[in-house]
Design an enzyme around this catalytic site. Structure first.
Site, short mmCIF file in Angstrom:
data_model
loop_
_atom_site.label_atom_id
_atom_site.label_comp_id
_atom_site.label_asym_id
_atom_site.label_seq_id
_atom_site.Cartn_x
_atom_site.Cartn_y
_atom_site.Cartn_z
CG HIS A 8 -43.48 -48.13 0.76
ND1 HIS A 8 -42.89 -48.21 1.99
CD2 HIS A 8 -42.62 -47.43 -0.01
CE1 HIS A 8 -41.72 -47.58 1.96
NE2 HIS A 8 -41.54 -47.12 0.76
CG HIS A 30 -40.10 -45.41 -3.99
ND1 HIS A 30 -39.87 -44.21 -3.35
CD2 HIS A 30 -40.13 -46.35 -3.01
CE1 HIS A 30 -39.75 -44.42 -2.04
NE2 HIS A 30 -39.90 -45.72 -1.80
NE ARG A 80 -37.06 -45.24 -8.29
CZ ARG A 80 -36.65 -45.12 -7.04
NH1 ARG A 80 -36.97 -44.05 -6.32
NH2 ARG A 80 -35.92 -46.07 -6.49
CG HIS A 96 -39.11 -49.56 4.93
ND1 HIS A 96 -38.67 -48.82 5.99
CD2 HIS A 96 -38.98 -48.76 3.85
CE1 HIS A 96 -38.30 -47.63 5.57
NE2 HIS A 96 -38.48 -47.57 4.27
CG ASP A 154 -39.36 -49.50 0.02
OD1 ASP A 154 -39.56 -48.53 -0.75
OD2 ASP A 154 -38.44 -49.50 0.85
O1 DOR Z 1 -33.99 -48.49 -0.43
C1 DOR Z 1 -34.66 -47.48 -0.54
N1 DOR Z 1 -34.98 -46.98 -1.74
N2 DOR Z 1 -35.08 -46.87 0.56
C2 DOR Z 1 -35.69 -45.68 0.51
O2 DOR Z 1 -36.00 -45.15 1.54
C3 DOR Z 1 -35.89 -44.98 -0.78
C4 DOR Z 1 -35.93 -45.94 -1.87
C5 DOR Z 1 -35.78 -45.28 -3.22
O3 DOR Z 1 -36.57 -44.38 -3.50
O4 DOR Z 1 -34.92 -45.70 -3.99
ZN ZN Z 2 -39.71 -46.58 0.04
ZN ZN Z 3 -38.18 -45.85 3.10
#
Ligand code: DOR
Ligand code: ZN
Ligand code: ZN
Length: 422
Positions: A59, A61, A63, A219, A287
């Site tokens: 998990h 991101h 970007r 999460h 995350d």
């Molecule tokens: O806090 C978060 N940020 N929760 C999410 O579901 C998406 C993530 C993001 O991509 O910034």
């Molecule tokens: Zn996420």
């Molecule tokens: Zn999420």
């Protein structure tokens, strides 16, 4: 063998003095001592400290494409490498979102160019379900039940179809589980997205999920959520910020501590930590969701949700192991073994046949986290000053990718898959 690592390694759930023989990027044999013939021609590395499997973070991101001011594939995977994460599975809420073959291929090409650890890509399940045309190409599918950063929510009346699509796809589905009907925008962040949204979402998933589905609830923020997910036959992930920080951080650190789902109160957080430390979460996933400081400067109400975490996840948890607050076996299962197993990757274990993704740590070397020394492009952390144990050396498929805290020029590959996801 190409490489022999001799010292204490985490093998079959314990720290064993042994020699790990690596051939063509995979662990070939583990023995008390390998034979001279096996050692012949190999680079032999004797080490102090403890050799662990690299973490598999299902998990993150990163970007790219779309938001290169927040993070890039290069900086995000360098951060992963420095934090002992040797495989990242990237989330699809990039721009354009990964909902079709074009976007999928484009992102895969970028990862092939720039990734410094191994990787897999999740595809985004839109209400029209067209992502499932990608079949088994994505490592997993991602569904946002509630709206979040750069994504809208998902209509409840399409959920059953989405879940049966996932079960037929042959890949796991990861769900951001906040029930849209419980979300109350306009309230302060914690009250706008209460614990009931999590419980309601997991209940809705349980009601509609077909028998045979591999579903990971992303999460989880409550011990009750973990239990509910398990009872429904789902896997459940926790993230470092939800087990380590409570909503007091929102007062102390402001918008930086704003995440979806939100940080909870101290009691809820303590119960989640206790459940995690007992091994009740299936996986630990960072995350990692960086935003720029400028974006976070908009204040708690307006700033986007998300915080970085891929580089600090394992180091923070290793410091907890050192402090005897967390059994190492629980950590390795949640951060390495189970995410690999769930997505069918031959990673996350020091065992014959597995990729030689290895992380050397010295648990006596506890440092303090400093944002200035981290590698994410965003340049900040909510864990400034926290004790942490960072890896000394990292091998990616048998190649030394990190030595003395310095990254070498080793490239990541798409994580190969074996067997079915479990
Ligand atoms: O806090 C978060 N940020 N929760 C999410 O579901 C998406 C993530 C993001 O991509 O910034
Ligand atoms: Zn996420
Ligand atoms: Zn999420």
């Amino acid at each position: 063998m190409d490489l022999v690592l001799a010292g204490r390694a985490w093998v079959r759930g314990q720290a064993l003095p042994c020699e790990v023989g690596v051939e063509e990027g995979r662990i070939a044999r583990i023995a008390k001592s390998l034979t001279d013939a096996e050692r012949a021609g190999a680079q032999v590395v004797r080490f102090r400290g403890l050799l662990l499997p690299g973490a598999v973070d299902a998990h993150v991101h990163l970007r790219e494409p779309g938001f290169p001011q927040k993070e890039t594939i290069r900086t995000g995977t360098l951060a992963a490498l420095h934090g002992g994460v040797t495989t990242v599975l990237d989330m699809p809420n990039t721009q354009p979102p990964v909902t079709d073959r074009l976007a999928f291929r484009d992102k895969a090409e970028r990862f092939a160019q720039d990734a410094r650890v191994d990787w897999g890509l999740h595809a985004l399940v839109d209400p029209d379900l067209r992502a499932f045309a990608l079949g088994t190409e994505p490592v997993g599918y991602k569904l946002y039940l509630g709206p979040s950063t750069h994504v809208g929510g998902f209509p409840m009346d399409r959920l059953a179809d989405a879940l049966s699509g996932a079960s037929l796809s042959g890949r796991p589905i990861v769900v951001h589980a906040e029930h849209p009907s419980v979300l109350r925008e306009g309230r302060d962040h914690g009250n706008a997205r209460p614990v009931q949204a999590e419980w309601g979402a997991i209940a809705a998933l349980a009601e509609r999920a077909p028998e045979r589905i591999t579903l990971l609830v992303a999460h989880c923020t409550t011990a009750r959520g973990l239990k509910q997910a398990k009872e429904a036959g789902f896997a459940a992930e926790v993230s470092p910020h939800h087990v380590l920080l409570d909503d007091g951080a929102l007062r102390d650190q402001g918008a930086r501590a704003k995440v979806n789902p939100p940080l909870r109160g101290p009691k809820e957080r303590a119960a989640l930590w206790a459940a995690f430390a007992k091994g009740q979460a299936t996986t630990l996933g960072s995350d990692h969701a960086p935003h720029t400081l400028e974006e976070k400067a908009a204040g708690v109400e307006k700033a986007p949700s998300g915080m970085p975490g891929v580089e600090t996840m394992l180091p923070l948890m290793l410091a907890k192991v050192k402090a005897r607050a967390l059994p190492l076996g629980v950590l390795v299962r949640a951060a390495c073994e189970r995410p690999a197993e769930l997505f069918g990757l031959p990673k996350g274990r020091i065992a014959p046949g597995y990729d030689a993704d290895l992380v050397l740590v010295e648990t006596s070397k506890v440092e303090r986290i400093r944002a200035a020394r981290l590698h994410s492009l965003c340049g900040w952390t909510c864990f400034e000053d926290w004790p942490a144990v960072f890896p000394q050396r990292v091998w990616l498929r048998g190649q030394e990718a990190l030595a003395d805290g310095e990254a070498r020029d080793v490239r990541g590959q798409p994580a190969r898959r074996t067997g079915k996801p479990s």
